[in-house]
Design an enzyme around this catalytic site. Structure first.
Site, PDB file in Angstrom:
ATOM      1  N   LYS A 112       0.810  -1.281   0.025  1.00 17.23           N
ATOM      2  CA  LYS A 112      -0.016  -0.051   0.148  1.00 17.23           C
ATOM      3  C   LYS A 112       0.846   1.421  -0.153  1.00 17.23           C
ATOM      4  O   LYS A 112       0.343   2.356  -0.561  1.00 17.23           O
ATOM      5  CB  LYS A 112      -0.965  -0.026   1.083  1.00 17.23           C
ATOM      6  CG  LYS A 112      -2.088  -1.029   0.818  1.00 17.23           C
ATOM      7  CD  LYS A 112      -3.297  -1.004   2.150  1.00 17.23           C
ATOM      8  CE  LYS A 112      -4.181  -1.903   1.675  1.00 17.23           C
ATOM      9  NZ  LYS A 112      -3.955  -3.409   1.786  1.00 17.23           N
TER      10      LYS A 112
HETATM   11  C1  PLP Z   1      -4.748  -4.425   1.114  1.00 20.04           C
HETATM   12  C2  PLP Z   1      -3.837  -5.775   1.011  1.00 20.04           C
HETATM   13  C3  PLP Z   1      -4.199  -6.776   0.148  1.00 20.04           C
HETATM   14  C4  PLP Z   1      -5.517  -6.508  -0.606  1.00 20.04           C
HETATM   15  O1  PLP Z   1      -5.244  -5.524  -1.900  1.00 20.04           O
HETATM   16  P1  PLP Z   1      -6.656  -5.246  -2.573  1.00 20.04           P
HETATM   17  O2  PLP Z   1      -6.176  -3.829  -3.284  1.00 20.04           O
HETATM   18  O3  PLP Z   1      -7.751  -4.821  -1.526  1.00 20.04           O
HETATM   19  O4  PLP Z   1      -6.755  -6.273  -3.521  1.00 20.04           O
HETATM   20  C5  PLP Z   1      -3.385  -7.700   0.095  1.00 20.04           C
HETATM   21  N1  PLP Z   1      -2.319  -8.071   0.910  1.00 20.04           N
HETATM   22  C6  PLP Z   1      -1.892  -7.187   1.961  1.00 20.04           C
HETATM   23  C7  PLP Z   1      -0.787  -7.363   2.644  1.00 20.04           C
HETATM   24  C8  PLP Z   1      -2.829  -5.912   1.871  1.00 20.04           C
HETATM   25  O5  PLP Z   1      -2.191  -5.017   2.744  1.00 20.04           O
END
Ligand code: PLP
Length: 469
Positions: A112
């Site tokens: 993220k």
């Molecule tokens: C947010 C997140 C996801 C999922 O991502 P999306 O964009 O909601 O599909 C997967 N793995 C981790 C570690 C995350 O923080």
């Protein structure tokens, strides 16, 4: 670049307004009116570029008209300089023609950071130009909160309030949020669960009068800028593995369909991606759609991969829009059926169209642990539970062994020690150097009752760099 709503009734916006908009006024999500398309020669010419320069070339069309090239370049250089690995997103080989794209070298050790480090800087840039301040409110069960706070901590024009359920996030995750100190950073521990937090944020967007005219901005993955930033690493990975002369397959651990939707966009922008695998945990609404054309809400199951514990995948609406020939009325109708408690199926030919590109698998906790143990034994790599789900799905759904398979490594295993313990492979690795003293750092957090007026009152009192709005 102009952006339109997936439900067809909201006004088109430019990039700057889309950045600040959140949901469209008709309840839809914004998407580009025309997606940029690069030629193979153009993509090939980007081989070997540093990450931030590649990012500039991939994202430039999305911001033209709103951010001059020189400014955008500078923002991107700054954004990706905070990553702890020189490659920003290194590839690590697991097995024959199987690779993990490590997206966890940012400040909070999860993918993220790629989007939220950029989002914070873009917001500050646009707000400074407009001479405006905003308030960000977000709810988190873990990863999004820390990445959003890290992304916004240096923003002069943003006050950020992140709600998390009191005593219900892991200590690492809590400390990653509460130890970032700043007069514009506000952690609120709500005496309730994650849904209570999310509900309060939703209600606050619906009626913003408590903000006395200050604009409220969303940092969840409905924000277009986040998706845009995530398209870049698909190009980055493909260019390392012989693309665009050769096709690449990706397996993506997904919850909200944000990260994998970015891969779908990269393909539509000209990158030869031959397969996209939707890898879910037990919260498998997306797998049920991809495998059986049923998009139906289920119950919420807490798992060892909590960042994918969702009931509804908000970005899926963006794919539906394309599957329906960009007919906003058709999407609005489906979403309204869904909201009334029903699920839906799409026309058979549209579903078949989606399945040309997408495969899927749902992986339970036992299989996740088994995969963590297997991969560690095979090649000495310790995976986090989300990435392990991606590896499992890649191995079961892979269409061609000749095509490189890239699994998105979405988090560092140190963030999810419970899964590592359950996998029976010993202790999780130590925190990386920049977080080594995390457990000694000062924390700042306010515990508030599970009550909308109390939380909104707190925001009003502290929304202007700690002072009242
Ligand atoms: C947010 C997140 C996801 C999922 O991502 P999306 O964009 O909601 O599909 C997967 N793995 C981790 C570690 C995350 O923080």
């Amino acid at each position: 670049m102009r952006y339109i709503s997936t439900r067809g009734q909201a006004p088109a916006l430019n990039f700057e307004d889309v950045l600040l908009a959140g949901l469209a006024s008709d309840g839809g999500l914004y998407v580009p009116e025309n997606l940029p398309r690069f030629t193979q020669e153009e993509i090939a010419s980007w081989a070997g570029l540093p990450y931030h320069e590649l990012a500039f070339r991939v994202m430039r069309p999305f911001v033209t008209g709103s951010i001059p090239d020189a400014d955008f370049k500078k923002i991107l250089e700054e954004t990706y300089s905070v990553f702890a690995h020189g490659s920003v997103a290194p590839l690590r080989q697991l097995n024959g023609n199987e690779w993990v794209l490590e997206l966890f070298h940012g400040p909070t050790l999860a993918f993220k950071d790629f989007a939220l480090q950029l989002l914070g800087r873009l917001l500050d840039y646009v707000l400074a130009k407009r001479n405006e301040r905003v308030v960000i409110m977000g709810a988190t069960s873990g990863d999004t909160g820390s990445a959003a706070i890290e992304g916004c901590k240096a923003c002069d024009n943003v006050d950020i309030f992140i709600l998390h359920p009191h005593n219900r996030v892991s200590e690492v995750q809590r400390r990653q949020m509460t130890t970032i100190l700043g007069e514009n950073i506000h952690n609120i521990a709500v005496e309730g669960n994650f849904d209570d937090c999310q509900e309060m944020v939703k209600d606050s967007f619906a009626d913003q009068s408590f903000l006395k005219g200050t604009r409220l901005v969303a940092v969840n993955s409905i924000n277009w800028a986040r998706i845009m930033a995530q398209t870049v690493y698909y190009f980055h990975a493909a260019l390392q593995l012989g693309g665009p002369a050769r096709s690449i397959a990706f397996s993506v651990p997904t919850g909200n369909f944000g990260d994998i939707f970015a891969g779908y966009l990269a393909r539509n922008m000209g990158l030869p991606i031959s397969q996209l695998i939707v890898a879910t945990n037990r919260n498998d609404i997306l797998h049920r759609f991809m495998s059986g054309n049923q998009y139906v809400k289920g119950g919420l199951h807490p798992t060892l991969s909590p960042s994918m514990d969702i009931m509804v995948s908000s970005n899926f609406e963006r794919l539906l829009f394309d599957l329906h020939g960009r007919n906003g009325a058709a999407v609005a109708e489906l979403m309204s059926t869904f909201k009334q408690g029903g699920g839906f199926s799409v026309d058979e030919d549209r579903w078949i169209e989606a399945r040309k590109l997408f495969d899927s698998l749902a992986v339970d906790d036992a299989q996740t642990c088994e995969t963590i143990a297997d991969v560690l034994a095979e090649c000495g790599e310790l995976l986090d539970p989300h990435t392990a789900i991606g590896v499992r799905a890649a191995r079961e759904c892979r269409r061609s062994l000749a095509t490189p398979m890239v699994i998105l490594g979405t988090a560092h295993p140190v963030k999810f020690p419970e899964a590592v313990e359950k996998a029976g492979v010993g202790q999780a690795p130590a925190l990386p150097p920049h977080l080594a003293d995390l457990f000694e750092r000062e924390e700042r957090c306010t515990v508030l009752a599970n009550d909308l007026k109390t939380v909104q009152g707190f925001v009003t009192q502290h929304g202007n760099r700690g002072k009242p709005l």
